[in-house]
Design an enzyme around this catalytic site. Structure first.
Site, PDB file in Angstrom:
ATOM      1  N   TYR A 141       0.828  -1.250  -0.031  1.00 14.98           N
ATOM      2  CA  TYR A 141       0.002  -0.012   0.143  1.00 14.98           C
ATOM      3  C   TYR A 141       0.983   1.297   0.083  1.00 14.98           C
ATOM      4  CZ  TYR A 141      -4.021  -2.952   1.192  1.00 14.98           C
ATOM      5  OH  TYR A 141      -4.910  -3.901   1.222  1.00 14.98           O
ATOM      6  N   LYS A 192       3.100 -15.419   1.889  1.00 14.68           N
ATOM      7  CA  LYS A 192       3.094 -16.189   0.425  1.00 14.68           C
ATOM      8  C   LYS A 192       4.632 -16.644   0.015  1.00 14.68           C
ATOM      9  CE  LYS A 192       0.453 -17.668  -2.929  1.00 14.68           C
ATOM     10  NZ  LYS A 192      -0.467 -18.831  -2.681  1.00 14.68           N
ATOM     11  N   ASP A 224      -3.656 -18.003   1.066  1.00 13.47           N
ATOM     12  CA  ASP A 224      -4.654 -18.557   0.403  1.00 13.47           C
ATOM     13  C   ASP A 224      -5.402 -19.606   1.428  1.00 13.47           C
ATOM     14  OD1 ASP A 224      -2.324 -19.810  -0.090  1.00 13.47           O
ATOM     15  OD2 ASP A 224      -2.803 -20.236  -2.178  1.00 13.47           O
ATOM     16  N   ASP A 248      -5.380  -6.928   5.594  1.00 13.14           N
ATOM     17  CA  ASP A 248      -6.565  -5.960   5.386  1.00 13.14           C
ATOM     18  C   ASP A 248      -7.692  -6.958   4.919  1.00 13.14           C
ATOM     19  OD1 ASP A 248      -8.347  -4.130   4.473  1.00 13.14           O
ATOM     20  OD2 ASP A 248      -7.217  -3.465   2.899  1.00 13.14           O
ATOM     21  N   ASP A 252     -11.262  -8.450   7.578  1.00 11.57           N
ATOM     22  CA  ASP A 252     -12.547  -8.090   7.143  1.00 11.57           C
ATOM     23  C   ASP A 252     -13.276  -9.540   7.163  1.00 11.57           C
ATOM     24  OD1 ASP A 252     -12.274  -5.640   6.712  1.00 11.57           O
ATOM     25  OD2 ASP A 252     -13.466  -5.430   5.105  1.00 11.57           O
TER      26      ASP A 252
END
Ligand code: NAD
Length: 359
Positions: A141, A192, A224, A248, A252
């Site tokens: 980000y 990852k 994943d 993030d 959620d």
């Protein structure tokens, strides 16, 4: 010396839910000798209205001298037409960067009484208690270079950079381990590492930091798989630590396991344990002024403030137990209403928690 708590109510339902949290803090002062001083400041749309800036200089001074910040919510339709630089949300982002709040802690706790409120089967989520530790000021980000460029072949190309320096990984890993030490002592680091070098380094450094925390059981999971496991068997997790973007998305996802947005608190911490505490929901313009907002996410944010910035774990436990007892007694705000339960308004819910705390 008294600890200073900056209280920023903000917009929409912010003042309604913060009023209940302040009521609770005042009771902790009076009945439990909590040595704090509450100082109010403006943030968001109301600050823009009053001063022309969503994060006025006085507020910045206040939060910098404070030991912790308690925030309601910012934003609303009234301020949407404003230029981005003076929109309420800009005030919140300014606070995070000015205070260096690099560690975002989002617990996903499901009180057993609310198991029916989740979209997952009650037996999968009942008793759920996960803490996601998300890196908040680095990663893709913020990484450079970034942008959209024109290619020689006439196409455009969008690009971002996933970048983490050693110290950024070390400090968030430490928050993950320290949090695990205060809980079930299990930390799952999400990466990852099979595909992305930046997260391969992430894994190496987390393992290195873990050598200082031999009591914590450390595991690693690809992002994943972590998303799948959160839905399949979420109770396998205690603390999860992850980078900005993975956190993030996963936080959620995890918040939805618990059913209601009105129940979930959060903390954003700097390197010295100073933090900003806020419910994860927004200013809820659709219910503002109706005295029906659920104040429990904000009250549970106070519990996090006590635990992480004031080192008052026992009082934090008391606040969380008080919330639990109120739910056991059958009281519900409208957003978590269930058959056979008693609907109460914002103030009545706040009063019930206070009563439970002192009884
Ligand atoms: P929201 O979280 O404000 O509301 C989503 C839904 O949840 C609404 O139906 C609302 O009534 C309900 N809800 C939220 N909090 C509740 C509570 N405590 N009790 C009962 N019901 C509750 O999200 P939104 O509608 O997408 O955004 C509204 C405004 O809030 C926007 O301006 C947005 O930018 C802002 N926002 C601010 C923050 C923040 O301050 N941290 C976070 C998210 C959104």
């Amino acid at each position: 010396m008294s600890k200073i708590i900056a209280v920023l109510s903000g917009d929409g339902i912010g003042p309604e839910i913060i009023a209940e949290a302040v009521k609770l803090l005042e009771v902790l002062q009076q009945s439990y000798g909590l040595d704090i001083q509450l100082e109010e400041g403006l943030i968001g749309g109301v600050a823009t209205d009053a001063t022309g800036k969503p994060l006025p200089d006085e507020t910045l001074q206040l939060v910098k001298k404070a030991d912790a910040v308690l925030l309601g919510a910012v934003g609303g339709p009234k301020w949407e037409p404003l230029p981005i630089a003076i929109r309420p949300e800009k005030g919140l982002l300014g606070l995070r960067s000015e205070l260096g709040l690099f560690a975002n802690l989002r617990p996903a706790i499901l009180f057993p009484e609310l198991a029916d409120a989740s979209t997952l089967k009650p037996e999968v989520v009942a008793g759920l208690d996960i803490l996601i530790v998300r890196e908040l000021t680095g990663g893709i980000y913020f990484g450079k270079p970034r942008g959209v460029r024109n290619l020689d072949n006439g196409e455009q190309q969008g690009f971002n950079t996933l970048v983490y320096d050693t110290h950024e990984i070390e400090r968030i890993a430490k928050v993950g381990f320290e949090s695990a030490m205060q809980r079930q002592r299990k930390l799952c680091s999400i990466d990852k590492a099979n595909v992305l070098e930046a997260t391969e380094l992430w894994r190496e450094i987390v393992i290195e930091v873990g050598k200082d925390y031999p009591e914590v059981q450390l595991s690693h999971m690809y992002v994943d798989n972590a998303a799948m496991q959160l839905v399949r068997q979420p109770k396998q997790f205690d603390v999860m630590v992850t980078n900005n973007m993975f956190g993030d998305i996963l936080s959620d996802l995890a918040s939805q396991l618990t059913g209601s947005i009105g129940m979930l608190p959060s903390a954003s911490l700097d390197a010295n344990g100073k933090g900003m505490y806020e419910p994860i929901h927004g200013s809820a313009p659709d219910i503002v002024g109706q005295n029906i907002a659920n104040p429990l996410a904000t009250i549970l944010s106070v519990a996090m403030l006590l635990r992480y910035s004031l080192q008052q774990s026992e009082l934090a436990d008391k606040v969380e137990n008080a919330v639990s007892k109120v739910l056991q007694s059958g009281l519900r705000t409208a957003d978590i209403q269930q058959d056979g339960k008693t609907i109460v308004n914002t103030q009545e819910m706040g009063d019930a928690v206070v009563k439970s705390l002192v009884s």
